[in-house]
Design a protein around this motif. Structure first.
Motif, short mmCIF file in Angstrom:
data_model
loop_
_atom_site.label_atom_id
_atom_site.label_comp_id
_atom_site.label_asym_id
_atom_site.label_seq_id
_atom_site.Cartn_x
_atom_site.Cartn_y
_atom_site.Cartn_z
N VAL A 1 51.44 51.29 36.62
CA VAL A 1 50.64 51.96 37.65
C VAL A 1 49.54 50.99 38.08
O VAL A 1 48.73 50.57 37.25
N THR A 2 49.53 50.63 39.34
CA THR A 2 48.47 49.73 39.83
C THR A 2 47.12 50.42 39.70
O THR A 2 47.03 51.66 39.69
N PRO A 3 46.05 49.65 39.62
CA PRO A 3 44.72 50.27 39.52
C PRO A 3 44.44 51.25 40.67
O PRO A 3 43.87 52.32 40.45
N ALA A 4 44.85 50.91 41.88
CA ALA A 4 44.60 51.80 43.02
C ALA A 4 45.39 53.10 42.87
O ALA A 4 44.87 54.20 43.13
N ALA A 5 46.64 52.99 42.44
CA ALA A 5 47.46 54.18 42.25
C ALA A 5 46.92 55.03 41.11
O ALA A 5 46.99 56.27 41.16
N HIS A 6 46.38 54.38 40.09
CA HIS A 6 45.82 55.11 38.95
C HIS A 6 44.62 55.95 39.38
O HIS A 6 44.50 57.13 39.03
N LEU A 7 43.73 55.34 40.15
CA LEU A 7 42.57 56.09 40.65
C LEU A 7 43.00 57.27 41.51
O LEU A 7 42.47 58.38 41.40
N ALA A 8 43.99 57.02 42.37
CA ALA A 8 44.47 58.09 43.24
C ALA A 8 45.09 59.23 42.44
O ALA A 8 44.93 60.41 42.77
N ASP A 9 45.78 58.88 41.35
CA ASP A 9 46.42 59.92 40.55
C ASP A 9 45.39 60.78 39.83
O ASP A 9 45.62 61.97 39.60
N LEU A 10 44.26 60.19 39.46
CA LEU A 10 43.18 60.99 38.90
C LEU A 10 42.68 62.00 39.93
O LEU A 10 42.40 63.16 39.61
N LEU A 11 42.61 61.55 41.17
CA LEU A 11 42.17 62.45 42.24
C LEU A 11 43.20 63.56 42.46
O LEU A 11 42.84 64.71 42.70
N VAL A 12 44.48 63.20 42.35
CA VAL A 12 45.55 64.19 42.53
C VAL A 12 45.41 65.33 41.53
O VAL A 12 45.49 66.51 41.88
N SER A 13 45.18 64.99 40.26
CA SER A 13 45.02 66.03 39.25
C SER A 13 43.74 66.82 39.45
O SER A 13 43.67 68.00 39.09
N THR A 14 42.74 66.19 40.02
CA THR A 14 41.46 66.86 40.23
C THR A 14 41.55 67.91 41.33
O THR A 14 41.10 69.05 41.16
N VAL A 15 42.15 67.55 42.47
CA VAL A 15 42.23 68.51 43.58
C VAL A 15 43.40 69.47 43.41
O VAL A 15 43.38 70.58 43.95
N ASP A 16 44.46 69.04 42.68
CA ASP A 16 45.60 69.91 42.34
C ASP A 16 46.19 70.58 43.57
O ASP A 16 46.41 71.79 43.60
#
Length: 503
Positions: free
Chosen positions: A96-111
């Motif tokens: 997982v690239t660093p940018a994709a990792h940050l985005a995935d954290l956001l994905v779980s946050t907004v759900d």
């Protein structure tokens, strides 16, 4: 009661809490990074797995453990998980690239559930559409021409979509020729058996060469059946479709009233080799009314490399001639599992099969032409998988992915060169200049060869997968991780040289 105290008691968070990220998360991430830094190898040893197994909670507690205790429990389990490090070479798995990792954290946050296009209420469906357009640009596909597109869970789901679209279209052509109203026909409305009867078709067959196992699963799911997937690979190059045989099979199918789908693998799973002859396959598909689907799970990424660059971009030449294309994001794009993408030229063939007609899931009126994703794919409930795709493409762009592909190809060919020159091993998917991101090899001595996969993985320094090639066990080294650098070759050489000395 203070919000932290309710987490400690194992109760749910208070209803008036507006922050979905608890303060414990920051400390947890710090501990996570510290734990990961002490885990240099891609897979754990058996003792670590056994120890972690003993602390799993097998009985649901009446009173919850609480967030902080559970966070520590998860960190205790972490060493027992395999991880996609630079030396993880199994299953064409990226990281997982660093940018994709940050985005995935956001994905779980907004759900967000990305299912219905509601542009006045949320931008999520538009982000998915933009991410798919950016993928078209990355792969040098005209986004106006490939208007049917959707994010999937992976290439397996994509192959289900491809066969479903192919099945729908080839039978619709026969139904239209018989004067059946298009709105009342098709497999999506009638079912496969009734559609075949009304179309005067005796069945559906799929012709391919060394098809991935997921294609067989897809054939079973869409009602075609695994037994109707016919291998027509060349004897000397089994990953390539035998054009003469394809013509014979299509002629026979037409004479017997069978409608046909042709599937080309862009990147055969064992060798990474590419099918040739797309122009000729396209002509035959057109001549006999067959649907042309391409399983390009990782091969599509060869198009990132321009053909002027050592000819590597030419590996995927002709992909644009297909009727449908499937690719994986969790491979070389290096976004989190599970993520794939599907392209076809006309979204109407997707809608014919996957449309969802519940009134409460109807989109609002919108002039932008974006379809609700639940009408284009398998799932109604859809994770915001498109956001990591969007983030990583924005962060690194075309040049970043060209650099990544160049490193992956160079590393693969360096490994292949070492194996080819070593007296104990045999390179199976040469010539070296044709290798993309998979190296297939075996040990020449049978004793070492039979234990080679286990012996490599037991070192914990690198992790590979095994297969069978020419009735002998073989090893696949699949290079897909963004963290790969040129010095990674020394680890591979060290492991293989040591095993050879032990024989």
């Amino acid at each position: 009661m203070h919000p932290q105290s309710v987490f400690k008691t194992g109760s749910p968070p208070p209803s008036n809490s507006t922050n979905p990220i608890h303060p414990t998360a920051a400390h947890f991430l710090t501990q996570l990074l510290s734990t990961l830094s002490a885990l240099p190898h891609p897979v754990p040893d058996p003792q670590t797995i056994t120890a972690a197994r003993t602390i799993l909670t097998h009985h649901l507690p009446h009173t919850g453990l609480g967030l902080e205790h559970t966070a520590q429990h998860l960190l205790s389990l972490l060493p027992s998980f395999a991880r996609t490090t630079a030396h993880y070479y199994a299953f064409v798995t990226g990281s997982v690239t660093p940018a994709a990792h940050l985005a995935d954290l956001l994905v779980s946050t907004v759900d967000a559930n990305v299912q219905v296009h509601l542009p006045q209420d949320s931008l999520v469906t538009e982000v998915e559409d933009v991410a798919l357009r950016l993928l078209c640009q990355l792969f040098r596909l005209d986004e106006r021409e490939w208007a049917g597109r959707v994010i999937t869970t992976g290439a397996t789901a994509g192959n289900v979509l491809g066969l479903a679209c192919g099945r729908e279209e080839v039978l619709n052509r026969r139904l239209r020729a018989r004067g059946v109203d298009e709105g009342r026909g098709g497999v999506g409305e009638l079912g496969l058996l009734e559609a075949c009867i009304r179309a005067g078709a005796t069945g559906v067959k799929v012709f391919s060469a060394m098809a991935h196992s997921s294609l067989l699963k897809a054939a079973a799911v869409v009602g075609i059946g695994r037994g109707n997937v016919v291998d027509i690979g060349r004897v000397e190059k089994p990953w390539e479709i035998d054009l003469a045989r394809l013509k014979e099979e299509l002629e026979r199918a037409e004479a017997e009233g069978v409608v046909s789908i042709v599937v080309v693998s862009f990147g055969e799973v064992n060798t990474g080799r590419f099918d040739g002859g797309m122009e000729e396959i396209r002509k035959l598909a057109d001549e006999y009314g067959a649907w042309l689907h391409t399983d390009a799970a990782f091969g599509i990424f060869a198009r990132v490399l321009g053909s002027e660059e050592s000819g590597d971009g030419g590996f995927a030449r002709g992909l644009e001639l297909a009727d449908s294309i499937v690719g994986d994001g969790h491979k070389i794009l290096n976004v989190p599992y599970d993520c794939g993408f599907f392209f076809t030229r006309d979204s109407r063939v997707l809608l014919a099969t996957f449309v969802n007609t519940a009134p409460y899931l109807s989109p609002s009126s919108s002039p932008d032409g974006i379809q609700s994703p639940l009408n284009l794919g398998l799932e109604n409930s859809r994770r915001f998988r498109a956001l990591p795709v969007y983030a990583t493409l924005c962060a690194y762009g075309v040049s970043g992915y060209k650099d990544l592909l160049s490193r992956l190809v160079a590393h693969s060919r360096n490994i292949a060169t070492f194996i080819h020159g070593h007296g104990s091993y045999q390179l199976l998917n040469g010539p070296i200049g044709d290798i993309f991101v998979i190296v297939l090899f075996s040990a020449k001595e049978d004793g070492l060869n039979h234990r080679l996969k286990k012996a490599i993985n037991d070192t914990r320094k690198m992790y590979v997968s095994g297969t069978m090639w020419s009735n002998r066990p073989a090893i696949r080294i699949a290079v897909a991780n963004w963290q790969v650098e040129s010095d990674e070759l020394e680890v591979v050489k060290e492991v293989l040289q040591e095993l050879a000395r032990q024989t």
